[in-house]
Design an enzyme around this catalytic site. Sequence first.
Site, PDB file in Angstrom:
ATOM      1  N   GLU A  58      -9.217   0.395   0.536  1.00 22.69           N
ATOM      2  CA  GLU A  58      -8.974   1.747   1.048  1.00 22.69           C
ATOM      3  C   GLU A  58      -9.647   2.771   0.139  1.00 22.69           C
ATOM      4  OE1 GLU A  58      -4.918   2.414   2.073  1.00 22.69           O
ATOM      5  OE2 GLU A  58      -4.968   4.316   0.994  1.00 22.69           O
ATOM      6  N   ALA A  93      -1.842   4.018 -11.480  1.00 29.42           N
ATOM      7  CA  ALA A  93      -2.468   3.620 -12.743  1.00 29.42           C
ATOM      8  C   ALA A  93      -2.782   2.122 -12.802  1.00 29.42           C
ATOM      9  CB  ALA A  93      -1.531   3.994 -13.892  1.00 29.42           C
TER      10      ALA A  93
HETATM   11  N1  COA Z   1      13.024   5.010 -10.774  1.00 29.88           N
HETATM   12  C1  COA Z   1      12.850   6.318 -11.071  1.00 29.88           C
HETATM   13  N2  COA Z   1      11.640   6.869 -11.366  1.00 29.88           N
HETATM   14  C2  COA Z   1      10.580   6.040 -11.359  1.00 29.88           C
HETATM   15  C3  COA Z   1      10.678   4.662 -11.077  1.00 29.88           C
HETATM   16  C4  COA Z   1      11.969   4.161 -10.776  1.00 29.88           C
HETATM   17  N3  COA Z   1      12.149   2.884 -10.500  1.00 29.88           N
HETATM   18  N4  COA Z   1       9.446   4.113 -11.166  1.00 29.88           N
HETATM   19  C5  COA Z   1       8.589   5.098 -11.490  1.00 29.88           C
HETATM   20  N5  COA Z   1       9.282   6.253 -11.599  1.00 29.88           N
HETATM   21  C6  COA Z   1       8.716   7.566 -11.939  1.00 29.88           C
HETATM   22  C7  COA Z   1       7.899   7.492 -13.231  1.00 29.88           C
HETATM   23  O1  COA Z   1       8.721   7.667 -14.369  1.00 29.88           O
HETATM   24  C8  COA Z   1       6.930   8.650 -13.032  1.00 29.88           C
HETATM   25  O2  COA Z   1       7.625   9.866 -13.277  1.00 29.88           O
HETATM   26  P1  COA Z   1       6.873  11.156 -13.876  1.00 29.88           P
HETATM   27  O3  COA Z   1       5.911  11.569 -12.781  1.00 29.88           O
HETATM   28  O4  COA Z   1       7.970  12.113 -14.104  1.00 29.88           O
HETATM   29  O5  COA Z   1       6.177  10.699 -15.122  1.00 29.88           O
HETATM   30  C9  COA Z   1       6.666   8.605 -11.541  1.00 29.88           C
HETATM   31  O6  COA Z   1       7.775   7.920 -10.945  1.00 29.88           O
HETATM   32  C10 COA Z   1       5.377   7.862 -11.170  1.00 29.88           C
HETATM   33  O7  COA Z   1       5.425   6.562 -11.689  1.00 29.88           O
HETATM   34  P2  COA Z   1       4.091   5.798 -12.086  1.00 29.88           P
HETATM   35  O8  COA Z   1       4.475   4.424 -12.445  1.00 29.88           O
HETATM   36  O9  COA Z   1       3.294   6.584 -13.087  1.00 29.88           O
HETATM   37  O10 COA Z   1       3.307   5.834 -10.703  1.00 29.88           O
HETATM   38  P3  COA Z   1       1.783   5.597 -10.378  1.00 29.88           P
HETATM   39  O11 COA Z   1       1.021   6.849 -10.454  1.00 29.88           O
HETATM   40  O12 COA Z   1       1.260   4.417 -11.128  1.00 29.88           O
HETATM   41  O13 COA Z   1       1.903   5.223  -8.824  1.00 29.88           O
HETATM   42  C11 COA Z   1       3.081   4.334  -6.937  1.00 29.88           C
HETATM   43  C12 COA Z   1       2.709   4.151  -8.402  1.00 29.88           C
HETATM   44  C13 COA Z   1       3.898   3.142  -6.498  1.00 29.88           C
HETATM   45  C14 COA Z   1       3.880   5.616  -6.742  1.00 29.88           C
HETATM   46  C15 COA Z   1       1.759   4.408  -6.103  1.00 29.88           C
HETATM   47  O14 COA Z   1       1.085   3.194  -6.262  1.00 29.88           O
HETATM   48  C16 COA Z   1       2.006   4.660  -4.625  1.00 29.88           C
HETATM   49  O15 COA Z   1       2.180   5.785  -4.213  1.00 29.88           O
HETATM   50  N6  COA Z   1       2.011   3.574  -3.817  1.00 29.88           N
HETATM   51  C17 COA Z   1       2.239   3.646  -2.356  1.00 29.88           C
HETATM   52  C18 COA Z   1       0.957   3.662  -1.576  1.00 29.88           C
HETATM   53  C19 COA Z   1       0.074   2.497  -1.856  1.00 29.88           C
HETATM   54  O16 COA Z   1       0.413   1.523  -2.483  1.00 29.88           O
HETATM   55  N7  COA Z   1      -1.137   2.588  -1.355  1.00 29.88           N
HETATM   56  C20 COA Z   1      -2.099   1.489  -1.552  1.00 29.88           C
HETATM   57  C21 COA Z   1      -3.368   1.695  -0.897  1.00 29.88           C
HETATM   58  S1  COA Z   1      -4.263   3.085  -1.604  1.00 29.88           S
END
Ligand code: COA
Length: 438
Positions: free
Chosen positions: A238, A218
């Site tokens: 990417e 997000a």
């Molecule tokens: N502890 C426990 N749960 C956590 C947490 C933590 N510290 N941080 C987030 N969560 C949970 C959230 O509550 C949410 O849970 P839900 O699905 O039950 O609602 C879930 O994890 C996803 O969190 P959110 O902040 O909405 O994630 P996002 O969709 O914004 O994605 C990443 C964030 C980090 C997962 C995503 O950026 C990713 O996969 N990154 C790795 C790959 C990457 O960076 N690629 C870059 C080039 S494309």
Amino acid sequence: MSWREIYESRKCTADEAVKLIKSNDNVILGHCICEPTGLVDAMVANYENYENVTVAHMVSLGKGEYTKPELKKHFRWEGFFCGGGTRKAVEEGHGDIIPVYFQDVPRWIRNGLLEYDVCMVMVSPPNEAGYCSMGVESGYTYQAVKSAKIVLAQVNKNMPRTFGDTFFHVSEFDRFVEMDMPLVESKPPVIGEAEKAIGKYCASLIEDGATLQLGIGAIPDAVLSELKDKKHLGIHSEMIADGVVDLVEAGVIDCSEKTLHNGKMIVTFLMGTKRLYEFADNNPMLELKPVDYVNDPAVIAKNNKMVSINSALQVDFMGQVVACSIGTRQFSGVGGQVDFVRGAAMAEDGKGVSIIAMPSVTVKKDGTVISKIRPYIDHGAAVTTNRYDVDYIVTEYGIARMKGKNLKERARALIDIAHPDVREELKEEFEKRFNVAW
Ligand code: COA
């Protein structure tokens, strides 16, 4: 044979096409929106024909029905990035994740570390010259089509035709299944106060004329909404989502100052809504290229004022970034995060900036509030970006720069941008961790 004769002779139904899959085959699916959902449904429906078929992919927005426990004799998932359809299979033990930088997937396919019998993709109908476009993806799928023994294509008139390395001559496919359906969509994020604040802090680190990479999740897309006052931004990323279309239409992204591929947005895949896919169709401003090129840090570094923006689940006092696991639970994958963090750091003009941006807390469905800045990473969690590579961390409470700081300074800077409700607790942990008074 003319290309039309080749195409006609290889046309069949989905059920006929998936008969080319045999027990014990390794099957790789087109990445993300290029997943041929009609062929995948046919493969799952014909499960009785197969035993021990391995299914691989990176990001998938599909149903992932091949991971159902009752089908585990027939299918096994072994991919590079978990999503809603595959996380459970890994937790239950009948699915597996292969840790791999996204940029290495095509190389590993080329050098035989990863071998696929069948590749299934979604493509546009052939153009007048007999070439189908993979439209929304070049990523690893370009190499997978070149290397797999058998290539099955779902031909969908809704697939855009895009420039770059997305076109294949009809002779490169073994079967064509015409099945039109709307492309899968990923809705833009809801932008609240925290996201706006994060966007503003990120904007303060982005100069006019910068080239941006936007990660998955997000936050990166939300950051774009705060860049409307910038000028001459470029894209080398990417992936892109709908936020980029707004900025192109507003004249903010014009790629006019890019030092590599001037005037063009360079990406490996698209993931957004119909609006993004229509924008991409036949648009010479956009080129999709394989991920071993786009995500190569040496290539990224050729972009002046390169800025990478990615997100995280957790950051510890040392600046270690956890972005793909929640404790032992595999949540996603490394994707291209590290490639871009490193590429920005290596930028030839010395002006590269890498940002990990995240809300200070996450609120679980049961109301539990969890700080994303923590003294230690959770037991079993995997570090995505390590403490040697990490640079800027941004939350809605500010910016903490990691490079050039010792460990105590890093922890102090991070506690300053943690949620105010947890700062006292974190300060106590700081005193225990470093044996000094706050
Ligand atoms: N502890 C426990 N749960 C956590 C947490 C933590 N510290 N941080 C987030 N969560 C949970 C959230 O509550 C949410 O849970 P839900 O699905 O039950 O609602 C879930 O994890 C996803 O969190 P959110 O902040 O909405 O994630 P996002 O969709 O914004 O994605 C990443 C964030 C980090 C997962 C995503 O950026 C990713 O996969 N990154 C790795 C790959 C990457 O960076 N690629 C870059 C080039 S494309």
